[in-house]
Enzyme design. Structure first.
Site, PDB file in Angstrom:
ATOM      1  N   ASP A  87       0.821  -1.222   0.000  1.00  0.00           N
ATOM      2  CA  ASP A  87       0.000   0.000   0.000  1.00  0.00           C
ATOM      3  C   ASP A  87       0.852   1.269   0.000  1.00  0.00           C
ATOM      4  O   ASP A  87       1.944   1.291   0.559  1.00  0.00           O
ATOM      5  CB  ASP A  87      -0.899  -0.022   1.246  1.00  0.00           C
ATOM      6  CG  ASP A  87      -1.994   1.022   1.175  1.00  0.00           C
ATOM      7  OD1 ASP A  87      -2.372   1.426   0.053  1.00  0.00           O
ATOM      8  OD2 ASP A  87      -2.474   1.438   2.246  1.00  0.00           O
ATOM      9  N   ASN A 119     -11.098  -2.685  -4.704  1.00  0.00           N
ATOM     10  CA  ASN A 119     -10.356  -1.738  -5.546  1.00  0.00           C
ATOM     11  C   ASN A 119     -11.058  -1.427  -6.875  1.00  0.00           C
ATOM     12  O   ASN A 119     -10.673  -0.490  -7.576  1.00  0.00           O
ATOM     13  CB  ASN A 119      -8.923  -2.230  -5.802  1.00  0.00           C
ATOM     14  CG  ASN A 119      -8.010  -2.113  -4.595  1.00  0.00           C
ATOM     15  OD1 ASN A 119      -7.116  -2.929  -4.384  1.00  0.00           O
ATOM     16  ND2 ASN A 119      -8.216  -1.092  -3.771  1.00  0.00           N
TER      17      ASN A 119
END
Ligand code: IPE
Ligand code: IPE
Ligand code: MG
Length: 239
Positions: free
Chosen positions: A20, A68
């Site tokens: 991330d 996502n």
């Protein structure tokens, strides 16, 4: 085998990473988010190689979550393009890199070309040192639901009885079937949450949250995380 973190202790056999911080890395530089994902892909190559050199057996990486898809079409297309390019190159170098691939997630939502690359990579069996489990369109809850569905179908077909179900049997229906649970889960980027990653498998994992964006993550950061892991006292509910 190289030792890390602590000179006398071997590394965990299974490390999982939530990759991330790509977007923030790009923003800091005034670049489009896709440039952050490209830098993140380089970071992944570097860390996968490093894990192999340390003797880590399994590396599970979160590349794209079931959530996502909420992102812009442009960003999703950019990520998928990078994945395709990465897998095409990886397929050519699999033997040289002594790596094996497995994919965790519902691949049916990916493009046919990407699905084929995933299957080709997964079916290619060769000598390997490290197994990379790529989480693509992966969600921990989705994984548990699809496992429950498979079991229910077998019960409905008369192949199993409800009372057959144990924790050990349930694991057979997960994407991670046959793979030991990760001892260590690392999340860079400064966020301190799990974001639907390995909900079942990380029941007793040690989490290390780090204040570095994934494209800036180096082998030294991995050493640091492993050293932190070795300082933990794992009790598994005991004393
Ligand atoms: C992780 O980086 C990559 C994916 C989720 C695909 P992000 O894109 O989430 O980066 P941040 O969190 O916005 O910085
Ligand atoms: C988790 O990161 C998913 C991946 C790294 C692939 P996100 O950026 O999607 O997680 P949130 O939105 O910050 O929880
Ligand atoms: Mg993020």
């Amino acid at each position: 085998m190289a030792l890390s973190g602590n000179e006398t202790l071997p590394p965990p056999q299974h490390i999982a990473i939530i990759m991330d911080g790509n977007g923030r890395w790009a923003k800091q530089r005034g670049l489009p988010r896709t440039a952050g994902h490209a830098a993140g892909a380089e970071s992944f190559r570097r860390i996968a190689n490093y894990c192999r050199s340390l003797g880590v057996r399994y590396l599970t990486v979160y590349a794209f979550s079931t959530e996502n898809w909420k992102r812009s079409q442009e960003e999703i297309a950019g990520i998928m393009r990078l994945l395709r390019r990465y897998l095409e190159e990886a397929l050519q170098d699999m033997e040289k890199n002594r790596v094996r691939f497995r994919f965790f997630g519902d691949l049916s939502r990916l493009s046919p070309a990407l699905q084929k690359l995933c299957l080709d990579a997964q079916n290619r069996s060769s000598e390997y040192d490290v197994q990379v489990n790529f989480c693509l369109n992966y969600g921990g809850r989705d994984e548990i639901v699809q496992a429950a569905r498979q079991f229910a179908l077998q019960v409905a077909a008369g192949e199993r009885k409800p009372e057959d179900l144990t924790e050990d049997l349930f694991e057979h229906y997960l994407y991670s079937a046959g793979i030991p649970d990760p001892e260590l889960v690392i999340r860079p980027s400064g966020e301190k949450r799990v974001s639907n990653f390995l909900l079942w498998q990380s029941a007793y994992s040690e989490y290390v949250f780090m204040n570095v964006l994934w494209p800036d993550f180096t082998p030294e950061h991995l050493d640091e995380a492993i050293a932190e892991y070795h300082r933990r006292n794992r009790r598994f509910g005991g004393t």
